[in-house]
Scaffold this active site. Structure first.
Site, PDB file in Angstrom:
ATOM      1  N   SER A   1       7.447   0.104  -4.078  1.00 26.65           N
ATOM      2  CA  SER A   1       6.552  -0.343  -3.017  1.00 26.65           C
ATOM      3  C   SER A   1       5.567  -1.361  -3.568  1.00 26.65           C
ATOM      4  CB  SER A   1       5.789   0.878  -2.494  1.00 26.65           C
ATOM      5  OG  SER A   1       4.670   0.475  -1.756  1.00 26.65           O
TER       6      SER A   1
ATOM      7  N   TYR B   1       0.449   8.874  -3.805  1.00 24.15           N
ATOM      8  CA  TYR B   1       1.742   8.276  -3.415  1.00 24.15           C
ATOM      9  C   TYR B   1       2.010   7.012  -4.240  1.00 24.15           C
ATOM     10  CZ  TYR B   1       4.882   5.128  -1.039  1.00 24.15           C
ATOM     11  OH  TYR B   1       5.883   4.222  -0.792  1.00 24.15           O
TER      12      TYR B   1
ATOM     13  N   LYS C   1       4.944   5.959  -7.396  1.00 26.55           N
ATOM     14  CA  LYS C   1       5.832   4.781  -7.488  1.00 26.55           C
ATOM     15  C   LYS C   1       5.628   4.069  -8.824  1.00 26.55           C
ATOM     16  CE  LYS C   1       7.920   5.346  -3.603  1.00 26.55           C
ATOM     17  NZ  LYS C   1       9.301   5.840  -3.618  1.00 26.55           N
TER      18      LYS C   1
END
Ligand code: UDP
Length: 339
Positions: free
Chosen positions: A128, A153, A157
């Site tokens: 992302s 989150y 990544k």
């Protein structure tokens, strides 16, 4: 003579995963899907089957279940894996960081271990643009450093990318695709996003407001240093995102040695939140009820991709513009609500 790829897609019932399965099948690949359906529904698999006219080899399975994965890898000779299975809610990750690390990082480690045992080396990983935080230079290219993640989150990544970069030296061939803001749905309106509860993301909130499921859209801030004061993002049609995965498989197949490479997956066009809302009203003819509210904590002001690297390496380009993406999102919302 070219051989047919047999691609394992984890999280293939999810938003980007399901659209990618469609593109893979349409490009002539054989596909196996695993998904634990914790964040999706079996009807998405049925939607894929209707679009492609193909029965999907689907396994309800959790990627933390090493035993089940080993069994699946023993029964199939996969040529590559696309790993979508992960949690993706920024808010939820703040409330439940451990479950995000366990699911997102843990499942990647299990998967890599199983792939190594079964000598499957090619992996495409869902990353992302959140790894960049607020980049110093816009458009952002792949050389931009990772900033401190705004949420667990985002952190998962970053950690996953770091693991992949190091582990690739053990013989893997890995591409990470750093998604910007995927929106829209398949033009058939047979598959699309299934937000759980009140959507956090802009476009599902817009379409639910248009469908009168939500009373009004709040635009989070109009005092940013942008042309109209609202945040700027790179919104990209989910089928364009999906198509890039097919190209990524070809790209990985062509490499002779183990490697790790990350690519931006965006349009390269910065669009403000207000511009998007106005575009939605223009293409659908719906007067959207919206107002300006305070900034949302953790939002970066402005981010959009420099997609030059992926254009050159994959020969990939977007097919859909913002208006089409928003129309397709609306068609999907109408289908979900029987409007
Ligand atoms: N946004 C908004 N209202 C909403 C949801 C999102 O104004 O109800 C804004 C948000 O502040 C951000 C942009 O829309 O500037 C995109 O947010 P989204 O959550 O879709 O993606 P993000 O870029 O945060 O991953």
């Amino acid at each position: 003579m070219s051989t047919i790829n047999h691609v394992l897609v984890t999280g293939g019932a999810g938003y980007i995963g399901s659209h990618t399965v469609v593109e893979l099948i349409e490009a002539g690949n054989k596909v196996t899907v695993v998904d634990n359906l914790s964040r999706s529904e079996y009807k998405i698999i049925e939607g894929i089957e209707t679009i492609t006219g193909t029965k999907i080899d689907f396994h309800k399975m959790d990627c933390l279940d090493a035993e089940a994965l080993h069994k699946l890898f023993s029964q199939n000779k996969f040529s590559s894996v696309i790993h979508f299975a992960a949690f993706k809610s920024v808010n939820e990750s703040v409330a439940k960081p451990l479950s995000y690390y366990k699911n997102n990082v843990g499942s990647l480690i299990v998967l890599l271990d199983v792939m190594k045992t079964h000598d499957v080396k090619d992996l495409i990983f869902s990353s992302s643009c959140t790894v960049y935080g607020q980049p110093d230079q816009i458009p952002v290219d792949e050389s931009a450093p990772f900033k401190k993640a705004e949420s667990p989150y985002g952190s998962t990544k970053q950690v996953c990318e770091q693991i992949l970069e190091e582990v690739a030296t053990e013989g893997f061939r890995v591409v990470s695709l750093r998604y910007f803001n995927p929106i829209g749905a398949h033009p058939s309106a047979l598959i699309g996003e299934l937000p759980i509860g009140v959507p956090n993301n802009l476009v599902p909130y817009v379409t639910q407001t248009a469908a009168e499921v939500r009373k009004a859209l709040t635009i989070f801030g109009n005092d940013y240093n942008t042309s109209d004061g609202s945040c700027v993002r790179d919104f990209i049609h989910v089928s364009d995102v999906a198509g890039a995965h097919v190209k990524a498989i070809d790209y990985v197949n062509k490499q002779s040695k183990s490697f790790y490479e990350a690519f931006n997956l965006g349009t390269g066009i910065g669009v403000s939140v207000l511009e998007l809302v106005k575009k939605f009203m223009a293409v659908t003819g719906i007067r959207l009820n919206y107002s300006i509210g305070p900034r949302r904590p953790g939002d970066v002001e402005k981010v959009y991709a420099n997609p030059e690297k992926i254009h050159k390496a994959f020969g990939w380009q977007t097919k859909y513009d913002l208006g089409q993406s928003l129309l397709h999102a609306w068609e999907w919302e109408k289908k979900l609500r029987d409007i």
